[in-house]
Design an enzyme around this catalytic site. Structure first.
Site, PDB file in Angstrom:
ATOM      1  CE1 TYR A   1       0.466   4.079   3.021  1.00 24.37           C
ATOM      2  CE2 TYR A   1       2.760   4.706   4.121  1.00 24.37           C
ATOM      3  CZ  TYR A   1       1.572   3.594   3.528  1.00 24.37           C
ATOM      4  OH  TYR A   1       1.765   2.475   4.586  1.00 24.37           O
TER       5      TYR A   1
ATOM      6  CE  LYS B   1      -0.403  -0.433   4.886  1.00 24.43           C
ATOM      7  NZ  LYS B   1       0.117  -1.805   5.063  1.00 24.43           N
TER       8      LYS B   1
ATOM      9  CG  HIS C   1       1.664  -1.287  12.366  1.00 26.28           C
ATOM     10  ND1 HIS C   1       2.149  -0.002  12.615  1.00 26.28           N
ATOM     11  CD2 HIS C   1       1.992  -1.678  11.232  1.00 26.28           C
ATOM     12  CE1 HIS C   1       2.854   0.746  11.524  1.00 26.28           C
ATOM     13  NE2 HIS C   1       2.586  -0.295  10.691  1.00 26.28           N
TER      14      HIS C   1
ATOM     15  CG  ASP D   1     -11.927  21.101  -2.504  1.00 19.21           C
ATOM     16  OD1 ASP D   1     -12.301  21.974  -1.862  1.00 19.21           O
ATOM     17  OD2 ASP D   1     -11.910  20.022  -2.189  1.00 19.21           O
TER      18      ASP D   1
ATOM     19  CD  GLU E   1       2.694  -6.510   8.693  1.00 26.12           C
ATOM     20  OE1 GLU E   1       1.947  -5.306   8.813  1.00 26.12           O
ATOM     21  OE2 GLU E   1       2.111  -7.494   9.144  1.00 26.12           O
ATOM     22  N   PRO E   2       7.755  -3.583   6.776  1.00 27.51           N
ATOM     23  CG  PRO E   2       9.931  -3.519   5.688  1.00 27.51           C
ATOM     24  CD  PRO E   2       8.909  -4.376   6.462  1.00 27.51           C
ATOM     25  N   GLY E   3       7.183  -0.318   5.049  1.00 23.94           N
ATOM     26  CA  GLY E   3       6.857   0.426   3.664  1.00 23.94           C
ATOM     27  C   GLY E   3       7.625   1.770   3.676  1.00 23.94           C
TER      28      GLY E   3
ATOM     29  CB  SER F   1       2.657   5.216  10.192  1.00 21.49           C
ATOM     30  OG  SER F   1       2.110   4.292   9.638  1.00 21.49           O
TER      31      SER F   1
ATOM     32  N   GLY G   1       6.176   0.854  11.025  1.00 19.33           N
ATOM     33  CA  GLY G   1       6.484   1.972  11.874  1.00 19.33           C
ATOM     34  C   GLY G   1       8.087   2.287  12.079  1.00 19.33           C
TER      35      GLY G   1
END
Length: 518
Positions: free
Chosen positions: A493, A174, A302, A465, A379-381, A305, A342
């Site tokens: 992200y 993700k 977890h 907007d 689960e590193p991102g 983040s 995180g």
């Protein structure tokens, strides 16, 4: 700005898997295989040329020489396959005119050798563009774009292996689902943390076996559970009793991991407000697993983040040990610990990756010693991809608001405010920075702006907007329409949360790699 390097000092990887290498250059075999495999996916991953330059301060992407780590982008724009260079006229009816260059629907007269937008070659002269060719062009494309340094991605993985040798990373898809990024991580042997049917499909489509996937979403749609089962994905997380009923109905052979809540009060994103069972609930949940004839193999957590307190990891590992013992007592074979994500990313000044690992490793040795045979995963991102990407945006409009203020001596002086509009915003790459303002630091591209007077600014995105408001915090000099701002550490992200609101499409991405990484 420095001088251009000689053509003999770079390597060009073409989209037809041809590789011109340095004479006598010794290339690490693993990286060579990795990049060769990447090139086999070239029609999807490398629609432009990937060029490796000598010297850590040089890059060349899509045929454009760029100088210095922050000059990554803007000496020239990207080499468009519909631009006539070195004698190849993309339009059969013109001789390299601008009209011909911008007519993608008309056929190239070198049809047998040129491939339109997917890998144009210089068939007429059978040579690559020289620095003179590149700098002589009139480039006017001001679209926002990313440059991704694939060498940084490789270095982050090597850094992980040095700092956490017992922990196998399962990359959080993700965070950045670029196929190029995913393929490199897959070739380095990583696992993948998927949260949906589509993410599972994406990872399976690039050839990753099901056993290297964890379905790490504790609250899943039933049809997605069924899809995971059809793909052979066995490992999945849960944190509540109703989830077990869905798993029993749709994937009774699944290998379950119980996600527990943590103290994430010092993190930017408090994920335990949404996911995770309390320690007091775990015994009951495991008894439900047993009653449904399901199998549980481990525990996950977890810390949230943007974690700012490394001690949270140690406390969570201790809690996981408690839950492990409950499972063992109930007769389950508990052999997987998932320490989640995180981990600090580049640009985070409050905590370094090594400070966190200095806490994690001793805790693992105490509560999960190596001789116990427990498999440790994470689960590193953001850790992997944040520093890999740099974003370049263009100032598309501005307003200068003149204000008069009275000094104590009665004289009036101007106190101006400048409003800038840029061609990316909260509906594009900047959405995540609503939460992480401290990570968003603009870098000025213009050299002559460094000593100029700084003004209070307000920066807006391109949409209509009023929510598309990026910052009131930056002090910037007076910039002109067409000037550029650069943002480092923008790989997490950003691409994965892009929208097309108001008809604005996200930035394109151009991939480079340093000679050192190559």
């Amino acid at each position: 700005m420095g001088s251009y390097i000689d053509e003999s000092e770079f390597v060009i990887l073409e989209d037809d898997i041809t590789v011109r290498k340095f004479i006598g250059q010794k290339i690490d075999e693993q990286l060579e295989r990795l990049l060769a495999d990447l090139l086999s996916f070239s029609s999807v991953l490398f629609s432009h040329w990937l060029v490796l330059c000598s010297g850590s301060e040089w890059r060349l992407f899509n045929g454009v020489f760029l100088m210095g780590p922050l000059d990554l982008f803007l000496k020239s724009e990207v080499l468009n396959p519909h631009t006539a260079i070195a004698g190849c006229n993309m339009d059969a009816g013109t001789s390299g005119s601008k009209e011909g260059m911008r007519s993608p629907k008309r056929a190239c007269k070198h049809e047998d050798n040129c491939r339109g937008r997917e890998g144009h070659k210089y068939a007429a002269t059978n040579r690559y563009p020289s620095p003179t060719d590149i700098t002589s062009r009139d480039w006017d494309n001001t679209d926002a774009f990313f440059v991704a340094d694939l060498g940084d991605l490789v270095e982050q993985h090597l850094r992980w292996e040095r700092a956490l040798p017992r922990v196998k990373p399962f990359y959080a898809v993700k965070c950045n689902s670029s196929k190029t990024v995913l393929q490199i991580l897959a070739e380095m042997g990583m696992g993948f943390d998927c949260a949906s049917k589509n993410e599972i499909a994406l990872i399976r489509d690039i050839g990753v076996p099901a056993e290297r996937i964890i379905y790490a979403n504790p609250c899943k749609e039933s049809s997605h559970i069924k899809y995971a089962a059809s793909c052979g994905v066995q490992i999945m997380t849960f944190d509540n009793e109703d989830e077990l009923s869905k798993v029993a109905m749709n994937h009774p052979t699944a290998k379950l991991i119980l996600r527990i809540a943590t103290d994430d009060s010092t993190s930017f994103c408090h994920l335990s407000e949404k996911f995770g069972a309390s320690i007091s609930e775990c015994n009951h949940l495991m008894e439900c697993v047993k009653a449904l004839n399901l199998d549980i193999i481990g525990v996950s957590f977890h810390v949230g983040s943007g974690c700012t307190d490394s001690k949270i990891f140690a406390r969570a590992i201790e809690d996981a040990r408690t839950v492990f013992d409950i499972g063992i007592h109930l007769g389950f074979r508990m052999d997987v610990l998932d320490i989640g994500g995180g981990f600090p990313q580049a640009g985070n000044d409050s905590l370094t990756f090594e400070e966190v690992t200095a806490v994690i490793n001793p805790a693992l040795d105490i509560y999960f010693p190596e001789e116990n045979g427990v498999k440790i995963i994470a689960e590193p991102g953001c850790y992997y991809v944040a520093s890999t990407f740099t974003l370049a945006v263009n100032i598309i409009a501005r307003k200068i608001i003149r204000k008069a203020q009275s000094h104590s001596n009665g004289e009036e002086a101007e106190n101006d405010k400048i409003i800038y509009y840029i061609n990316d915003g909260l509906y594009g790459s900047f959405d995540i920075f609503c939460q992480f303002h401290n990570l968003l630091k603009p870098i000025l591209y213009k050299e002559d702006s460094l000593d100029q007077k700084l003004y209070t600014t307000r920066v807006w995105g391109p949409t209509c907007d009023s929510f598309d408001h990026i910052s009131d915090l930056w002090k910037l000099p007076e910039l002109k329409i067409g000037d550029w701002l650069l943002f480092k550490n923008t790989g997490a992200y950003t691409l994965s949360t892009l929208t097309t609101f108001n008809g604005f499409h996200g930035p394109t991405t151009h991939y480079v790699i340093s000679k050192k990484a190559w």
